[in-house]
Design a protein around this motif. Structure first.
Motif, PDB file in Angstrom:
ATOM      1  N   THR A 179       0.845  -1.266   0.026  1.00 63.79           N
ATOM      2  CA  THR A 179      -0.094  -0.147   0.212  1.00 63.79           C
ATOM      3  C   THR A 179       0.830   1.206  -0.060  1.00 63.79           C
ATOM      4  OG1 THR A 179      -2.049   0.842   0.888  1.00 63.79           O
ATOM      5  CG2 THR A 179      -0.295   0.227   2.465  1.00 63.79           C
ATOM      6  N   ARG A 180       0.442   2.325   0.105  1.00 58.02           N
ATOM      7  CA  ARG A 180       0.945   3.644  -0.233  1.00 58.02           C
ATOM      8  C   ARG A 180       1.929   3.934   0.783  1.00 58.02           C
ATOM      9  NH1 ARG A 180      -2.985   8.377  -1.979  1.00 58.02           N
ATOM     10  NH2 ARG A 180      -3.089   6.721  -3.763  1.00 58.02           N
ATOM     11  N   GLY A 181       3.184   4.467   0.561  1.00 57.00           N
ATOM     12  CA  GLY A 181       4.223   4.581   1.422  1.00 57.00           C
ATOM     13  C   GLY A 181       4.873   3.556   2.012  1.00 57.00           C
ATOM     14  N   THR A 182       5.007   2.371   0.996  1.00 57.80           N
ATOM     15  CA  THR A 182       5.596   1.139   1.590  1.00 57.80           C
ATOM     16  C   THR A 182       5.810   0.457   0.427  1.00 57.80           C
ATOM     17  OG1 THR A 182       3.615   0.045   2.087  1.00 57.80           O
ATOM     18  CG2 THR A 182       4.530   1.056   3.876  1.00 57.80           C
ATOM     19  N   TYR A 280       5.397 -13.021  10.272  1.00 55.75           N
ATOM     20  CA  TYR A 280       6.315 -11.786  10.162  1.00 55.75           C
ATOM     21  C   TYR A 280       5.849 -11.049  11.381  1.00 55.75           C
ATOM     22  CZ  TYR A 280       2.074  -9.798   7.351  1.00 55.75           C
ATOM     23  OH  TYR A 280       0.882  -9.376   6.923  1.00 55.75           O
ATOM     24  N   SER A 281       6.594  -9.924  11.504  1.00 55.62           N
ATOM     25  CA  SER A 281       6.456  -8.991  12.847  1.00 55.62           C
ATOM     26  C   SER A 281       6.719  -7.672  11.765  1.00 55.62           C
ATOM     27  CB  SER A 281       7.628  -9.064  13.818  1.00 55.62           C
ATOM     28  OG  SER A 281       7.421 -10.274  14.313  1.00 55.62           O
ATOM     29  N   ASN A 282       5.698  -6.645  12.315  1.00 50.22           N
ATOM     30  CA  ASN A 282       5.793  -5.221  12.003  1.00 50.22           C
ATOM     31  C   ASN A 282       6.289  -4.494  12.915  1.00 50.22           C
ATOM     32  OD1 ASN A 282       4.342  -5.584   9.509  1.00 50.22           O
ATOM     33  ND2 ASN A 282       2.406  -5.291  10.466  1.00 50.22           N
ATOM     34  N   VAL A 283       7.482  -3.952  12.726  1.00 47.41           N
ATOM     35  CA  VAL A 283       8.042  -2.649  13.306  1.00 47.41           C
ATOM     36  C   VAL A 283       7.618  -1.557  13.434  1.00 47.41           C
ATOM     37  CG1 VAL A 283      10.141  -1.862  14.227  1.00 47.41           C
ATOM     38  CG2 VAL A 283      10.428  -3.918  13.670  1.00 47.41           C
ATOM     39  N   THR A 284       6.834  -0.943  14.455  1.00 46.61           N
ATOM     40  CA  THR A 284       5.814   0.384  14.131  1.00 46.61           C
ATOM     41  C   THR A 284       6.574   1.210  15.114  1.00 46.61           C
ATOM     42  OG1 THR A 284       4.351  -0.329  15.889  1.00 46.61           O
ATOM     43  CG2 THR A 284       3.911  -0.999  13.548  1.00 46.61           C
ATOM     44  N   THR A 285       6.127   2.733  14.749  1.00 50.13           N
ATOM     45  CA  THR A 285       6.499   3.776  15.656  1.00 50.13           C
ATOM     46  C   THR A 285       5.637   4.003  16.733  1.00 50.13           C
ATOM     47  OG1 THR A 285       4.784   5.064  14.190  1.00 50.13           O
ATOM     48  CG2 THR A 285       7.227   5.069  13.652  1.00 50.13           C
ATOM     49  N   ASP A 286       6.269   4.600  17.717  1.00 46.11           N
ATOM     50  CA  ASP A 286       5.492   4.728  19.047  1.00 46.11           C
ATOM     51  C   ASP A 286       5.118   6.207  18.935  1.00 46.11           C
ATOM     52  OD1 ASP A 286       6.367   2.355  20.212  1.00 46.11           O
ATOM     53  OD2 ASP A 286       8.396   3.080  20.662  1.00 46.11           O
ATOM     54  N   GLU A 287       5.566   7.172  18.042  1.00 43.94           N
ATOM     55  CA  GLU A 287       5.120   8.427  18.043  1.00 43.94           C
ATOM     56  C   GLU A 287       5.417   8.797  16.384  1.00 43.94           C
ATOM     57  OE1 GLU A 287       7.355  11.228  20.581  1.00 43.94           O
ATOM     58  OE2 GLU A 287       8.433   9.443  21.054  1.00 43.94           O
ATOM     59  N   GLY A 288       4.857   9.968  16.198  1.00 49.96           N
ATOM     60  CA  GLY A 288       5.171  10.410  14.895  1.00 49.96           C
ATOM     61  C   GLY A 288       6.345  11.240  14.866  1.00 49.96           C
ATOM     62  N   TYR A 311      13.163  10.836  13.527  1.00 46.69           N
ATOM     63  CA  TYR A 311      13.679  12.193  13.821  1.00 46.69           C
ATOM     64  C   TYR A 311      12.576  13.123  13.892  1.00 46.69           C
ATOM     65  CZ  TYR A 311      18.000  10.548  12.639  1.00 46.69           C
ATOM     66  OH  TYR A 311      19.261   9.905  12.597  1.00 46.69           O
ATOM     67  N   ASP A 312      12.616  14.105  14.927  1.00 46.85           N
ATOM     68  CA  ASP A 312      11.406  15.175  14.908  1.00 46.85           C
ATOM     69  C   ASP A 312      11.699  16.511  13.741  1.00 46.85           C
ATOM     70  OD1 ASP A 312      13.379  17.102  15.666  1.00 46.85           O
ATOM     71  OD2 ASP A 312      12.778  17.204  17.718  1.00 46.85           O
ATOM     72  N   ARG A 337       7.623  10.097   6.417  1.00 42.84           N
ATOM     73  CA  ARG A 337       6.505  10.490   7.361  1.00 42.84           C
ATOM     74  C   ARG A 337       5.873   9.392   8.012  1.00 42.84           C
ATOM     75  NH1 ARG A 337       3.666  14.114   2.697  1.00 42.84           N
ATOM     76  NH2 ARG A 337       4.042  12.085   1.548  1.00 42.84           N
ATOM     77  N   ARG A 338       5.953   9.116   9.357  1.00 46.37           N
ATOM     78  CA  ARG A 338       5.379   8.129  10.013  1.00 46.37           C
ATOM     79  C   ARG A 338       4.285   8.562  11.305  1.00 46.37           C
ATOM     80  NH1 ARG A 338       4.917   3.793   7.125  1.00 46.37           N
ATOM     81  NH2 ARG A 338       4.542   5.529   5.752  1.00 46.37           N
ATOM     82  N   GLU A 339       3.244   8.387  11.019  1.00 44.88           N
ATOM     83  CA  GLU A 339       2.335   8.454  12.288  1.00 44.88           C
ATOM     84  C   GLU A 339       2.554   7.506  13.268  1.00 44.88           C
ATOM     85  OE1 GLU A 339      -1.792  10.246  10.153  1.00 44.88           O
ATOM     86  OE2 GLU A 339      -1.473   8.094  10.355  1.00 44.88           O
ATOM     87  N   PRO A 340       2.073   7.968  14.608  1.00 46.70           N
ATOM     88  CA  PRO A 340       2.079   6.991  15.573  1.00 46.70           C
ATOM     89  C   PRO A 340       1.524   5.652  15.201  1.00 46.70           C
ATOM     90  CG  PRO A 340       1.493   8.790  16.582  1.00 46.70           C
ATOM     91  CD  PRO A 340       1.555   9.161  15.009  1.00 46.70           C
TER      92      PRO A 340
END
Length: 349
Positions: A179-182, A280-288, A311-312, A337-340
């Motif tokens: 999907t979009r962004g990946t 599989y495992s998804n490694v995801t962000t904790d914050e944006g 990064y901020d 650009r990654r959302e939480p």
């Protein structure tokens, strides 16, 4: 009557007398049908528009269908693309197959739909976009085989199922991308409990395969439940035609067709054995934040290996992310650009 007025009248009369120029309408000679009946077609290529459901205006959606009817009987292979409207690569693969296969040398039938989700394609969106709720979004690939008395998306899915899918094919390859962004490599979901589906996965010669029991409402699982071997074929990134990957996907389908004796030639094993996993495992962000990915598709990774840094807006490091287990990189974020909660890296175990 002045000379100027007379000239104006003559010009107006000439405009009405001139023959009208017909507008060029792509596909205007393509018949519109409510159901595809491939069995009764003569040898050759046949293009149709399948009339599906209806818009709020009352006009139907028109879904393109290509049927290559072989000169001899044989397997009926279904290829379906873009049930997610931003996943375009499969459309190009179908176009290349339709242009390159001669029905006179084909055994069986190749039934291809280069664009299942017409509302999503028009909107440039993964989802089926209905008019209700100012554009309600439904994942069609969790809605199959639909419901004739359901909402707009369920009725659309049901018309697809009964109009071009059910009873028309013996094997299915459902064409997707990430999907979009990946991004994905060339990748197959297949349920190894079905020996034919397992063989199909290897015949497509992908980079990676996941032995996967399937998910309810998908094209693949709906066909599997109806007794038709099916796999999901993921071809890289959304919203683009990647020539390298579409060519490899085309060649994989040709290889699968050779295995099924639909075309001449010997099915070949992949030049490089695919990486096969069962989870599989998804490694995801904790914050944006803005992500830098430190690994690439297909890379082997070890537990604890650095995968990404977040990064901020000022370029200050927020967090680092590491592999929860060893495996190979199946998917990566291409949009920084990654959302939480957004995916950074997916690892096939």
């Amino acid at each position: 009557m002045t000379i100027r007025y007379l000239i104006a009248l003559l010009a107006l009369a000439a405009a009405f007398a001139a023959p009208a120029r017909a507008a060029a309408v792509p596909g205007k000679d393509v018949p519109v049908v409510d159901k595809i009946e491939a069995a009764g077609l003569p040898t050759g290529r046949h293009d149709f528009y399948l009339s599906v459901a209806a818009r709020a205006s009352g006009q139907p959606y028109l879904v393109p269908v290509i049927v290559l009817k072989g000169a001899e009987p044989g397997l009926r292979l279904g290829l379906f693309a873009a049930i997610h409207g931003d996943e375009l690569a499969g459309i190009r693969v179908i176009h290349e197959l339709a242009a390159g296969i001669d029905p006179k040398t084909l055994k069986g039938t190749l039934l291809m739909v280069p664009g299942l989700n017409q509302p999503g394609l028009e909107a440039g969106n993964r989802h089926f976009i209905s008019g209700s709720g100012s554009g309600f979004r439904t994942d069609l690939n969790r809605t199959m085989p639909g419901e004739m008395k359901g909402d707009a998306a369920e009725r659309y899915a049901a018309d697809l199922w009964h109009g071009v899918m059910a009873g028309q094919v013996d094997r299915v390859v459902d064409l997707h991308t990430q999907t979009r962004g990946t991004a994905y490599p060339l990748f197959v979901f297949a349920d190894f409990s079905n020996a034919v589906a397992r063989q199909m996965a290897f015949d497509l010669m992908p980079d990676m395969i996941k032995n996967d029991p399937g998910e309810g409402g998908t094209v693949e699982t709906t066909f599997m439940k109806s007794g038709i071997p099916a796999v999901t074929f993921e071809i890289g990134m959304p919203e683009r035609f990647d020539p390298a990957l579409t060519t490899r996907a085309h060649d994989g389908i040709i290889n699968l067709m050779r295995r099924a004796e639909m075309i001449t030639g010997r099915a070949m094993p992949p030049a490089r054995q695919p990486i096969v996993g069962s989870s599989y495992s998804n490694v995801t962000t904790d914050e944006g934040g803005l992500a830098v990915i430190h690994v690439a598709l297909l890379d082997p990774v070890k537990q604890g290996q650095l995968l990404a840094t977040l990064y901020d807006p000022f370029g200050r490091e927020i967090a680092t992310y590491r592999a929860p287990h060893e495996g190979h990189v199946l998917s990566v974020a291409t949009d920084p650009r990654r959302e939480p909660g957004a995916m950074l890296v997916r690892i096939l175990r």
